[in-house]
Scaffold this active site. Structure first.
Site, short mmCIF file in Angstrom:
data_model
loop_
_atom_site.label_atom_id
_atom_site.label_comp_id
_atom_site.label_asym_id
_atom_site.label_seq_id
_atom_site.Cartn_x
_atom_site.Cartn_y
_atom_site.Cartn_z
N GLY A 94 0.86 -1.18 0.00
CA GLY A 94 0.00 0.00 0.00
C GLY A 94 0.89 1.22 0.00
O GLY A 94 1.96 1.24 -0.63
N GLN A 100 8.63 2.56 0.80
CA GLN A 100 9.78 1.89 1.42
C GLN A 100 10.41 0.87 0.47
O GLN A 100 11.63 0.73 0.40
CB GLN A 100 9.36 1.24 2.74
CG GLN A 100 8.85 2.25 3.77
CD GLN A 100 8.59 1.63 5.14
OE1 GLN A 100 9.21 0.64 5.52
NE2 GLN A 100 7.68 2.22 5.88
N ARG A 116 -1.21 -10.56 -1.75
CA ARG A 116 -2.12 -11.59 -2.25
C ARG A 116 -2.31 -11.38 -3.76
O ARG A 116 -2.39 -10.24 -4.24
CB ARG A 116 -3.43 -11.59 -1.50
CG ARG A 116 -4.08 -10.23 -1.37
CD ARG A 116 -5.30 -10.29 -0.48
NE ARG A 116 -5.82 -8.95 -0.26
CZ ARG A 116 -6.82 -8.67 0.52
NH1 ARG A 116 -7.43 -9.64 1.20
NH2 ARG A 116 -7.25 -7.44 0.67
N GLY A 119 -5.37 -9.32 -5.22
CA GLY A 119 -5.61 -7.96 -4.71
C GLY A 119 -5.08 -6.87 -5.63
O GLY A 119 -4.34 -7.13 -6.58
N ALA A 157 -5.43 -5.60 8.73
CA ALA A 157 -5.02 -6.85 8.06
C ALA A 157 -3.91 -7.55 8.84
O ALA A 157 -3.82 -8.78 8.82
CB ALA A 157 -4.56 -6.55 6.63
N HIS A 179 4.52 0.71 12.63
CA HIS A 179 3.58 1.26 13.61
C HIS A 179 3.61 0.32 14.82
O HIS A 179 3.70 -0.90 14.64
CB HIS A 179 2.18 1.28 12.98
CG HIS A 179 1.21 2.23 13.63
ND1 HIS A 179 1.52 2.99 14.73
CD2 HIS A 179 -0.07 2.54 13.31
CE1 HIS A 179 0.47 3.74 15.05
NE2 HIS A 179 -0.52 3.48 14.21
N ASP A 263 1.12 8.67 17.94
CA ASP A 263 0.61 8.68 16.56
C ASP A 263 -0.92 8.71 16.53
O ASP A 263 -1.53 9.54 15.84
CB ASP A 263 1.13 7.43 15.83
CG ASP A 263 0.84 7.47 14.35
OD1 ASP A 263 1.53 8.22 13.65
OD2 ASP A 263 -0.10 6.78 13.91
N GLU A 299 -11.52 33.15 5.90
CA GLU A 299 -11.01 33.49 7.24
C GLU A 299 -10.72 32.26 8.09
O GLU A 299 -10.07 32.35 9.13
CB GLU A 299 -12.03 34.36 8.00
CG GLU A 299 -11.95 35.84 7.72
CD GLU A 299 -10.55 36.46 7.84
OE1 GLU A 299 -9.84 36.16 8.80
OE2 GLU A 299 -10.18 37.23 6.95
N SER A 325 -0.07 41.93 12.22
CA SER A 325 -0.41 43.29 12.67
C SER A 325 -0.52 43.33 14.19
O SER A 325 -0.77 42.30 14.83
CB SER A 325 -1.73 43.73 12.05
OG SER A 325 -2.79 43.01 12.65
N1 LIG Z 1 -0.04 5.39 5.34
C1 LIG Z 1 0.73 6.12 6.14
O1 LIG Z 1 0.79 7.36 5.99
C2 LIG Z 1 1.55 5.48 7.22
C3 LIG Z 1 2.54 6.24 7.84
C4 LIG Z 1 3.35 5.63 8.80
C5 LIG Z 1 3.13 4.30 9.13
N2 LIG Z 1 2.13 3.60 8.55
C6 LIG Z 1 1.95 2.20 8.92
O2 LIG Z 1 2.46 1.39 7.86
C7 LIG Z 1 1.73 0.15 7.80
C8 LIG Z 1 1.15 0.00 6.40
O3 LIG Z 1 0.24 1.04 6.20
P1 LIG Z 1 -0.23 1.50 4.75
O4 LIG Z 1 -0.97 2.79 4.93
O5 LIG Z 1 0.90 1.40 3.79
O6 LIG Z 1 -1.28 0.36 4.44
P2 LIG Z 1 -2.33 0.33 3.27
O7 LIG Z 1 -2.01 1.36 2.25
O8 LIG Z 1 -3.65 0.34 3.87
O9 LIG Z 1 -1.92 -1.07 2.63
C9 LIG Z 1 -2.69 -2.09 2.75
C10 LIG Z 1 -1.94 -3.33 2.22
O10 LIG Z 1 -2.46 -4.39 3.00
C11 LIG Z 1 -2.94 -5.39 2.11
N3 LIG Z 1 -4.09 -6.07 2.72
C12 LIG Z 1 -5.20 -5.52 3.25
N4 LIG Z 1 -6.01 -6.48 3.74
C13 LIG Z 1 -5.37 -7.65 3.52
C14 LIG Z 1 -5.66 -9.01 3.80
N5 LIG Z 1 -6.77 -9.34 4.46
N6 LIG Z 1 -4.77 -9.94 3.43
C15 LIG Z 1 -3.62 -9.62 2.80
N7 LIG Z 1 -3.29 -8.35 2.49
C16 LIG Z 1 -4.15 -7.39 2.86
C17 LIG Z 1 -3.34 -4.65 0.84
O11 LIG Z 1 -3.31 -5.56 -0.22
P3 LIG Z 1 -4.47 -5.62 -1.32
O12 LIG Z 1 -4.17 -4.57 -2.33
O13 LIG Z 1 -4.35 -6.99 -1.81
O14 LIG Z 1 -5.77 -5.34 -0.63
C18 LIG Z 1 -2.22 -3.61 0.77
O15 LIG Z 1 -1.09 -4.14 0.13
C19 LIG Z 1 0.67 0.25 8.88
O16 LIG Z 1 1.15 -0.35 10.04
C20 LIG Z 1 0.52 1.76 9.10
O17 LIG Z 1 0.03 2.09 10.38
C21 LIG Z 1 1.36 4.14 7.59
#
Ligand SMILES: NC(=O)c1ccc[n+]([C@@H]2O[C@H](COP(=O)([O-])OP(=O)(O)OC[C@H]3O[C@@H](n4cnc5c(N)ncnc54)[C@H](OP(=O)(O)O)[C@@H]3O)[C@@H](O)[C@H]2O)c1
Length: 404
Positions: A94, A100, A116, A119, A157, A179, A263, A299, A325
């Site tokens: 995601g 990263q 998966r 997905g 997830a 996280h 956070d 405003e 001001s």
């Molecule tokens: N986003 C931010 O700004 C941010 C910042 C700092 C830290 N974090 C942390 O980084 C981590 C990842 O966050 P993210 O925002 O990158 O996540 P995200 O965008 O929500 O990514 C979701 C990922 O999880 C997969 N997924 C969801 N449900 C699933 C399931 N049941 N089985 C297998 N795969 C599944 C999705 O795959 P599909 O496409 O197959 O659904 C996708 O690859 C989290 O711990 C978050 O708290 C995020």
């Protein structure tokens, strides 16, 4: 609040400083920050102790030294040597997986993606050049091939898949998160980390898109890092090395608990929930008192985001008070304590709600539902339909850069 000349003055200052930013972008963040900020007297009196790559900084100038690691600690050759023969298995593609993963790849490290096959992420990863069977696998296969397993699934997830994933994290591997959510609230998430593995965290302070764009600009995002379990005695240095490898410029030491509490608290407070609540309250009162939508929006939001907030970000609140001001300054100084007193109990309630797991429970329950996206879309539409944001859409069209 501001007169036209005041706004012009601020825009000129912002434009001047943005020119300085582009001029220094290729230098380190330290030198960029030095160029952009006018050090206060206290800052001049308390210089940071400089050791290559590691800084001890007294941020509040009260004797509380904090460790900050800099990417200079891990130049490319040292990173390659440190991770020689190791595979990063990045699970989930995601926002963070994208940023990263691509940064690790561009840093010349051996990285594979596990998602998966049915997905959206599988397709997205292929579009970014990850090759099925070579660098792109299903989740199980990637974990089996990996030495450093980076769990970047969505937080819901991570909890849902843990019973399946946990047995694959065998002794000797390193388990990584971005996280503290899953591990700290293990009573709710059921993510109990296996024995025999180092467990570390690097949490970029921004979205995965920013992790990527800052890296491509030759800079690096600020991240926090922490160690939860250290079986090798090397987890701390490994966490800093991974932090640099994924594209961090500076790494602030924390714990899993502090990371997740701050956070969840911050995003519900000043970063999003609190600020939205404040915008709505101010806008509604203006509208109820007979002001037009454009005046109420300008405003409340437009002047804040376009003019004042960027300056507060660059120079601090003292600069803002100094630059406005005398009328604005007097009023803001008088009203700030009233807002603080009114809001502090709400922030205390919020912190309690984070710490006692209420926020985590709510997040897991909502985001774990199969139809959570559809339900979220209904809430999103309600925000789009608010008068303030409809007015905002029209006001934005009239910004100088959007007018032909
Ligand atoms: N986003 C931010 O700004 C941010 C910042 C700092 C830290 N974090 C942390 O980084 C981590 C990842 O966050 P993210 O925002 O990158 O996540 P995200 O965008 O929500 O990514 C979701 C990922 O999880 C997969 N997924 C969801 N449900 C699933 C399931 N049941 N089985 C297998 N795969 C599944 C999705 O795959 P599909 O496409 O197959 O659904 C996708 O690859 C989290 O711990 C978050 O708290 C995020």
């Amino acid at each position: 609040m501001a007169s036209r000349s005041f706004t012009r003055q601020l825009r000129a200052a912002a434009s001047k400083s943005s020119k300085s930013v582009s001029a220094v972008q290729r230098r380190t963040l330290v030198s960029a920050a030095r160029q952009l900020t006018r050090p206060t007297q206290a800052q001049r009196q308390a210089p940071a102790q400089q050791v290559r790559g590691l800084k001890m900084i007294d941020f509040a100038q009260n004797g509380q030294l904090e460790k900050v690691h800099e990417r200079a600690e891990w130049p490319a050759e040292k990173l390659h040597e440190y991770f020689k023969g190791q595979t990063f298995a990045l699970i989930g593609y995601g926002s963070q997986g994208y940023g990263q993963g691509l940064n690790l790849r561009d840093n010349g490290l051996n990285v594979i993606i596990g998602v998966r096959k049915d997905g959206a992420s599988w397709k997205a990863a292929q579009e970014d050049g990850w090759v099925p069977g070579e660098t792109l696998f299903d989740v199980d296969e990637a974990i089996n091939k990996g030495d450093i397993v980076m769990n970047l699934l969505s937080d819901a997830a991570q909890s849902e898949t843990w019973p399946h994933i946990k047995p694959l994290i065998t002794p000797g591997k390193t388990l990584y998160f971005s996280h503290g959510f899953s591990v700290v609230f293990k009573d709710l998430t059921k993510v109990d980390v296996p024995e025999g593995v180092d467990v570390v965290l690097v949490a970029p302070k921004g979205s995965g898109r920013t992790v990527r764009s800052l890296f491509k600009e030759g800079r690096g995002i600020n991240s926090s890092f922490a160690v939860f379990q250290d079986v090798t005695g090397k987890a701390y240095e490994k966490a800093t090395a991974i932090g640099v490898a994924i594209g961090s410029g500076y790494l602030y030491e924390t714990t899993f608990e502090k990371e997740v509490y701050s956070d969840l608290y911050g995003e519900r407070g000043c970063l999003m929930g609190g600020i939205h609540g404040m915008f709505l309250a101010q806008y509604e009162v203006l509208r109820e008192r007979g002001h037009t939508p454009s005046e109420a929006f300008n405003e409340t939001v437009e002047e804040a985001t376009q003019s004042l907030y960027p300056l507060i970000g660059k120079y601090g609140m003292d600069y803002m008070y100094d630059a406005c001001s005398t009328t604005a300054r007097r009023g803001a100084l008088d009203w700030s304590p009233r807002f603080k007193d009114a809001l502090k109990p709400v922030f205390n309630d919020l912190y309690d709600s984070v710490k006692n797991g209420t926020e985590t429970k709510r997040s897991l329950e909502f985001n774990g539902q199969a139809d959570y996206r559809a339900k979220f879309e209904i809430e999103l539409q309600a925000i789009r339909d608010l008068e303030i944001w409809k007015a905002g859409k029209e006001v934005r069209k009239l910004r100088p850069e959007n007018v032909e």
